[in-house]
Write a protein that holds these residues in place. Sequence first.
Motif, short mmCIF file in Angstrom:
data_model
loop_
_atom_site.label_atom_id
_atom_site.label_comp_id
_atom_site.label_asym_id
_atom_site.label_seq_id
_atom_site.Cartn_x
_atom_site.Cartn_y
_atom_site.Cartn_z
N ARG A 1 0.84 -1.21 0.00
CA ARG A 1 0.00 0.00 0.00
C ARG A 1 0.87 1.25 0.00
O ARG A 1 0.60 2.22 -0.72
CB ARG A 1 -0.92 0.02 1.23
N ARG A 2 1.91 1.24 0.81
CA ARG A 2 2.78 2.42 0.92
C ARG A 2 3.49 2.74 -0.39
O ARG A 2 3.47 3.88 -0.85
CB ARG A 2 3.80 2.19 2.05
N VAL A 3 4.15 1.73 -0.98
CA VAL A 3 4.90 2.01 -2.22
C VAL A 3 3.95 2.32 -3.38
O VAL A 3 4.31 3.08 -4.28
CB VAL A 3 5.83 0.83 -2.59
N ALA A 4 2.73 1.74 -3.34
CA ALA A 4 1.76 2.06 -4.39
C ALA A 4 1.44 3.54 -4.39
O ALA A 4 1.31 4.17 -5.45
CB ALA A 4 0.49 1.24 -4.19
N GLN A 5 1.35 4.11 -3.20
CA GLN A 5 1.04 5.53 -3.09
C GLN A 5 2.27 6.40 -3.28
O GLN A 5 2.26 7.37 -4.03
CB GLN A 5 0.39 5.80 -1.73
N LEU B 1 5.49 5.64 -4.47
CA LEU B 1 6.33 5.47 -5.66
C LEU B 1 5.55 5.43 -6.95
O LEU B 1 6.02 5.94 -7.98
CB LEU B 1 7.18 4.20 -5.52
N PHE B 2 4.36 4.81 -6.93
CA PHE B 2 3.61 4.62 -8.16
C PHE B 2 2.44 5.60 -8.31
O PHE B 2 1.71 5.54 -9.30
CB PHE B 2 3.12 3.18 -8.26
N GLY B 3 2.26 6.45 -7.32
CA GLY B 3 1.25 7.49 -7.42
C GLY B 3 -0.17 7.00 -7.44
O GLY B 3 -1.06 7.65 -8.01
N ILE B 4 -0.43 5.83 -6.83
CA ILE B 4 -1.80 5.29 -6.81
C ILE B 4 -2.46 5.72 -5.50
O ILE B 4 -2.31 5.07 -4.45
CB ILE B 4 -1.79 3.75 -6.92
N ASN B 5 -3.18 6.80 -5.54
CA ASN B 5 -3.86 7.30 -4.34
C ASN B 5 -5.34 6.92 -4.30
O ASN B 5 -5.96 6.91 -3.24
CB ASN B 5 -3.72 8.83 -4.28
N ASP B 6 -5.88 6.61 -5.47
CA ASP B 6 -7.29 6.22 -5.55
C ASP B 6 -7.40 4.69 -5.56
O ASP B 6 -7.64 4.08 -6.60
CB ASP B 6 -7.96 6.83 -6.78
N ILE B 7 -7.19 4.09 -4.40
CA ILE B 7 -7.23 2.62 -4.29
C ILE B 7 -8.68 2.14 -4.30
O ILE B 7 -9.48 2.49 -3.43
CB ILE B 7 -6.52 2.15 -3.01
N VAL B 8 -8.99 1.35 -5.31
CA VAL B 8 -10.35 0.83 -5.46
C VAL B 8 -10.54 -0.42 -4.60
O VAL B 8 -11.58 -0.61 -3.98
CB VAL B 8 -10.64 0.50 -6.95
N GLU B 9 -9.51 -1.24 -4.56
CA GLU B 9 -9.62 -2.51 -3.84
C GLU B 9 -8.23 -2.97 -3.42
O GLU B 9 -7.25 -2.79 -4.15
CB GLU B 9 -10.27 -3.57 -4.74
N PHE B 10 -8.14 -3.55 -2.23
CA PHE B 10 -6.87 -4.12 -1.77
C PHE B 10 -7.18 -5.39 -0.99
O PHE B 10 -7.98 -5.39 -0.06
CB PHE B 10 -6.13 -3.13 -0.88
N SER B 11 -6.56 -6.49 -1.42
CA SER B 11 -6.82 -7.76 -0.76
C SER B 11 -5.53 -8.54 -0.57
O SER B 11 -4.56 -8.38 -1.29
CB SER B 11 -7.82 -8.59 -1.58
N VAL B 12 -5.55 -9.40 0.46
CA VAL B 12 -4.40 -10.23 0.81
C VAL B 12 -4.82 -11.69 0.80
O VAL B 12 -5.91 -12.04 1.26
CB VAL B 12 -3.85 -9.83 2.20
N ALA C 1 -7.50 3.07 -9.79
CA ALA C 1 -8.38 3.48 -10.90
C ALA C 1 -7.74 3.20 -12.25
O ALA C 1 -8.45 2.86 -13.21
CB ALA C 1 -8.69 4.98 -10.77
N ASP C 2 -6.41 3.29 -12.33
CA ASP C 2 -5.74 3.13 -13.62
C ASP C 2 -4.65 2.07 -13.60
O ASP C 2 -3.99 1.84 -14.62
CB ASP C 2 -5.12 4.45 -14.07
N ALA C 3 -4.39 1.43 -12.45
CA ALA C 3 -3.29 0.48 -12.37
C ALA C 3 -3.61 -0.66 -11.41
O ALA C 3 -4.44 -0.53 -10.51
CB ALA C 3 -2.01 1.19 -11.92
N VAL C 4 -2.92 -1.77 -11.63
CA VAL C 4 -3.05 -2.95 -10.78
C VAL C 4 -1.65 -3.33 -10.28
O VAL C 4 -0.74 -3.55 -11.08
CB VAL C 4 -3.65 -4.15 -11.55
N VAL C 5 -1.49 -3.35 -8.96
CA VAL C 5 -0.22 -3.79 -8.38
C VAL C 5 -0.36 -5.28 -8.05
O VAL C 5 -1.15 -5.68 -7.21
CB VAL C 5 0.14 -3.00 -7.11
N LEU C 6 0.42 -6.06 -8.76
CA LEU C 6 0.36 -7.51 -8.65
C LEU C 6 1.57 -7.99 -7.83
O LEU C 6 2.70 -7.78 -8.23
CB LEU C 6 0.39 -8.11 -10.06
N ASN C 7 1.28 -8.60 -6.69
CA ASN C 7 2.38 -8.99 -5.80
C ASN C 7 2.50 -10.50 -5.65
O ASN C 7 1.53 -11.21 -5.47
CB ASN C 7 2.19 -8.37 -4.42
#
Length: 207
Positions: free
Chosen positions: A85-89, A91-102, A125-131
């Motif tokens: 969540r931290r690096v998404a915001q 480093l990758f500028g993703i502030n509009d998180i639609v969904e986050f699951s573990v 809204a525009d990106a998917v962080v795949l971990n």
Amino acid sequence: MAELRAIVRELALSQQRTEIELQNFKEFVLTSQANWEQRWTKLEQEREKERQEREKERREMNKKWGELANKMGTLVEDIVAPNIRRVAQELFGINDIVEFSVRRTIYHPTDKSRLKDFDALLIGADAVVLNETKSTVRQSYIEEFIAFIPTVFEYLPEHKGKKVIPVFSSLYIPEHFVRYLTANKIYAMAMGDETMEILNYNDIPKS
């Protein structure tokens, strides 16, 4: 005449003594310099040895931490997820998180015999962080992740078209694996001094 010869002899002896003293002084300076260089080299070697020992201890600690966390089933939940969540915001500028699951399992929408376990999945809204998270890094794990990335929208068709940001995580990632991940445009996330860090952020072109 005898007095003159005596003076000449005394001058010659004086010159000889001076040359001997100069030679002795030169040898003293060279010896002192050599000793100083040896002491400095030894000090630098000791410092480097200490640095390597500290680095080795840190790596061993991270490995043991990863093994323990894996056994307890908490590596993703307790360590990786908050940092995703931290690096998404940050480093990758993703502030509009639609969904986050573990630890989410998603079945293929048209073939229920196929499923995919996502360690951590962040959808903006525009990106998917795949971990993908592993307590121990192996070549086969990375290859499996590389092979899956192009198929991700088969499991997430509603998000097709969004930018995919793949992140491979472990508490410690050896340098040669970091280089391999970088070559495949996958971010490598591992423990830094205080928290998890993206090790190759500046090495992957931003599109």
